[in-house]
Design a protein around this motif. Structure first.
Motif, short mmCIF file in Angstrom:
data_model
loop_
_atom_site.label_atom_id
_atom_site.label_comp_id
_atom_site.label_asym_id
_atom_site.label_seq_id
_atom_site.Cartn_x
_atom_site.Cartn_y
_atom_site.Cartn_z
N ALA A 179 1.04 -1.29 -0.05
CA ALA A 179 0.02 0.05 0.00
C ALA A 179 0.79 1.34 -0.05
O ALA A 179 0.68 2.11 -0.77
CB ALA A 179 -1.06 -0.10 1.34
N LEU A 180 1.83 1.19 0.79
CA LEU A 180 2.89 2.33 1.09
C LEU A 180 3.53 2.66 -0.38
O LEU A 180 3.62 3.96 -0.90
CB LEU A 180 3.59 2.37 2.11
N VAL A 181 4.23 1.65 -0.96
CA VAL A 181 4.76 1.65 -2.10
C VAL A 181 4.10 2.23 -3.33
O VAL A 181 4.35 3.03 -4.04
CB VAL A 181 5.78 0.48 -2.55
N THR A 182 2.92 1.60 -3.43
CA THR A 182 1.91 2.12 -4.58
C THR A 182 1.61 3.41 -4.53
O THR A 182 1.53 4.09 -5.43
CB THR A 182 0.54 0.95 -4.62
N LEU A 183 1.14 3.86 -3.25
CA LEU A 183 0.79 5.04 -3.05
C LEU A 183 1.77 6.26 -3.20
O LEU A 183 1.75 7.33 -3.88
CB LEU A 183 -0.10 5.38 -1.72
N SER A 184 3.18 5.71 -2.75
CA SER A 184 4.31 6.70 -3.08
C SER A 184 4.47 6.59 -4.36
O SER A 184 4.67 7.85 -5.17
CB SER A 184 5.51 6.26 -2.28
N LEU A 185 4.66 5.64 -5.16
CA LEU A 185 4.85 5.79 -6.81
C LEU A 185 3.80 6.44 -7.52
O LEU A 185 4.27 6.97 -8.25
CB LEU A 185 4.84 4.38 -7.11
N THR A 186 2.55 6.31 -7.23
CA THR A 186 1.46 6.88 -7.77
C THR A 186 1.81 8.58 -7.71
O THR A 186 1.66 9.19 -8.40
CB THR A 186 0.09 6.36 -7.17
N GLY A 187 2.08 8.68 -6.35
CA GLY A 187 1.88 9.99 -5.95
C GLY A 187 3.31 10.77 -6.97
O GLY A 187 3.22 11.96 -7.34
N ILE A 188 4.26 10.25 -6.79
CA ILE A 188 5.51 10.71 -7.45
C ILE A 188 5.22 10.65 -9.05
O ILE A 188 5.38 11.85 -9.55
CB ILE A 188 6.68 9.85 -7.29
N ILE A 189 4.91 9.90 -9.47
CA ILE A 189 4.55 9.73 -10.94
C ILE A 189 3.46 10.83 -11.46
O ILE A 189 3.72 11.78 -12.20
CB ILE A 189 3.93 8.67 -11.34
N GLU A 190 2.28 10.86 -10.76
CA GLU A 190 1.36 11.97 -10.97
C GLU A 190 1.98 13.56 -10.62
O GLU A 190 1.58 14.18 -11.53
CB GLU A 190 -0.15 11.65 -9.97
N ALA A 191 2.82 13.54 -9.59
CA ALA A 191 3.23 14.87 -9.46
C ALA A 191 4.21 15.23 -10.46
O ALA A 191 4.14 16.54 -11.09
CB ALA A 191 4.18 14.91 -8.07
N ALA A 192 4.92 14.25 -11.03
CA ALA A 192 5.99 14.71 -12.14
C ALA A 192 5.13 14.88 -13.29
O ALA A 192 5.69 16.03 -13.98
CB ALA A 192 6.94 13.42 -12.32
N ALA A 193 3.95 14.33 -13.62
CA ALA A 193 3.44 14.50 -14.91
C ALA A 193 2.79 15.89 -14.70
O ALA A 193 2.52 16.65 -15.77
CB ALA A 193 2.15 13.42 -15.00
N ILE A 194 2.14 16.21 -13.43
CA ILE A 194 1.61 17.58 -13.41
C ILE A 194 2.74 18.55 -13.48
O ILE A 194 2.45 19.69 -14.17
CB ILE A 194 0.83 17.77 -12.06
N VAL A 195 3.85 18.42 -12.96
CA VAL A 195 4.88 19.44 -13.17
C VAL A 195 5.12 19.43 -14.77
O VAL A 195 5.49 20.48 -15.31
CB VAL A 195 6.12 19.17 -12.52
N LEU A 196 5.43 18.42 -15.38
CA LEU A 196 5.57 18.42 -16.62
C LEU A 196 4.40 19.15 -17.57
O LEU A 196 4.86 19.99 -18.54
CB LEU A 196 5.71 17.00 -17.29
N LEU A 197 3.26 18.79 -17.25
CA LEU A 197 2.05 19.49 -17.82
C LEU A 197 2.16 20.88 -17.67
O LEU A 197 1.96 21.85 -18.58
CB LEU A 197 0.82 18.85 -17.48
N SER A 198 2.42 21.39 -16.65
CA SER A 198 2.54 22.82 -16.12
C SER A 198 3.36 23.68 -16.87
O SER A 198 3.54 24.74 -17.17
CB SER A 198 2.69 22.97 -14.88
N VAL A 199 4.70 22.74 -17.25
CA VAL A 199 5.85 23.56 -17.95
C VAL A 199 5.56 23.49 -19.39
O VAL A 199 5.83 24.54 -20.00
CB VAL A 199 7.36 22.70 -17.65
N LEU A 200 4.92 22.44 -19.94
CA LEU A 200 4.62 22.48 -21.38
C LEU A 200 3.54 23.49 -21.68
O LEU A 200 3.81 24.07 -22.67
CB LEU A 200 4.11 21.04 -21.58
N THR A 201 2.36 23.20 -20.70
CA THR A 201 1.30 24.15 -21.04
C THR A 201 1.17 25.01 -19.90
O THR A 201 0.28 24.81 -18.93
CB THR A 201 0.17 23.56 -21.47
N PRO A 202 1.83 26.32 -19.85
CA PRO A 202 1.67 27.06 -18.61
C PRO A 202 0.12 27.75 -18.27
O PRO A 202 -0.21 27.78 -17.30
CB PRO A 202 2.72 28.19 -18.71
N GLN A 203 -0.40 27.89 -19.43
CA GLN A 203 -1.86 28.52 -19.21
C GLN A 203 -2.65 27.50 -18.85
O GLN A 203 -3.95 27.32 -19.14
CB GLN A 203 -2.30 29.25 -20.42
#
Length: 136
Positions: free
Chosen positions: A112-136
């Motif tokens: 449970a902890l590994v799954t939630l940690s991996l999911t959080g890290i990957i989603e945070a990275a995806a959101i940062v990537l999306l915010s960099v690629l499309t700032p608006q």
């Protein structure tokens, strides 16, 4: 989970976002169960838990939309609803993992902890990537 929430503003994106979220969570759970060497490292179990989480998440989303639309609870800030939904969805997913992998005792908590940690890290990275690629 956060990406499916953000992409579900339009009805055309709701179903693909939920399907992608379910498959992503199943893959993450399967990888975590293999990494933690559980007794049940099958993808079928991971897909079942993720699908159940997705179905219950849709009901949870409907409840939060109802709360938002009726004003049943006072809002503290604009992101309060999203934060509460993510906390509830995360706890729900952790409980489902603990129930599904209960035969592994402490390993189920690790999964449970590994799954939630991996999911959080990957989603945070995806959101940062999306915010960099499309700032608006």
């Amino acid at each position: 989970m956060l990406l499916s929430w953000l992409l579900s503003d339009t009805w055309l994106m709701t179903v693909p976002a939920r399907v992608a979220d379910t498959l992503f969570m199943a893959l993450t759970l399967w990888l975590a169960s293999r990494w933690c060497r559980t007794k049940v490292p099958s993808f079928t179990t991971a897909l079942f838990v993720s699908t159940l989480n997705g179905v219950l998440g849709i009901g949870l989303y409907a409840l939060f939309v109802w709360v938002r639309d009726t004003g049943a609870l006072p809002w503290r800030n604009p992101l309060w609803l999203v934060e509460m939904f993510l906390i509830a969805q995360t706890v729900l997913f952790a409980v489902l993992i603990l129930i599904a992998y209960r035969r592994d005792h402490w390993r189920s908590l690790n999964v449970a902890l590994v799954t939630l940690s991996l999911t959080g890290i990957i989603e945070a990275a995806a959101i940062v990537l999306l915010s960099v690629l499309t700032p608006q």
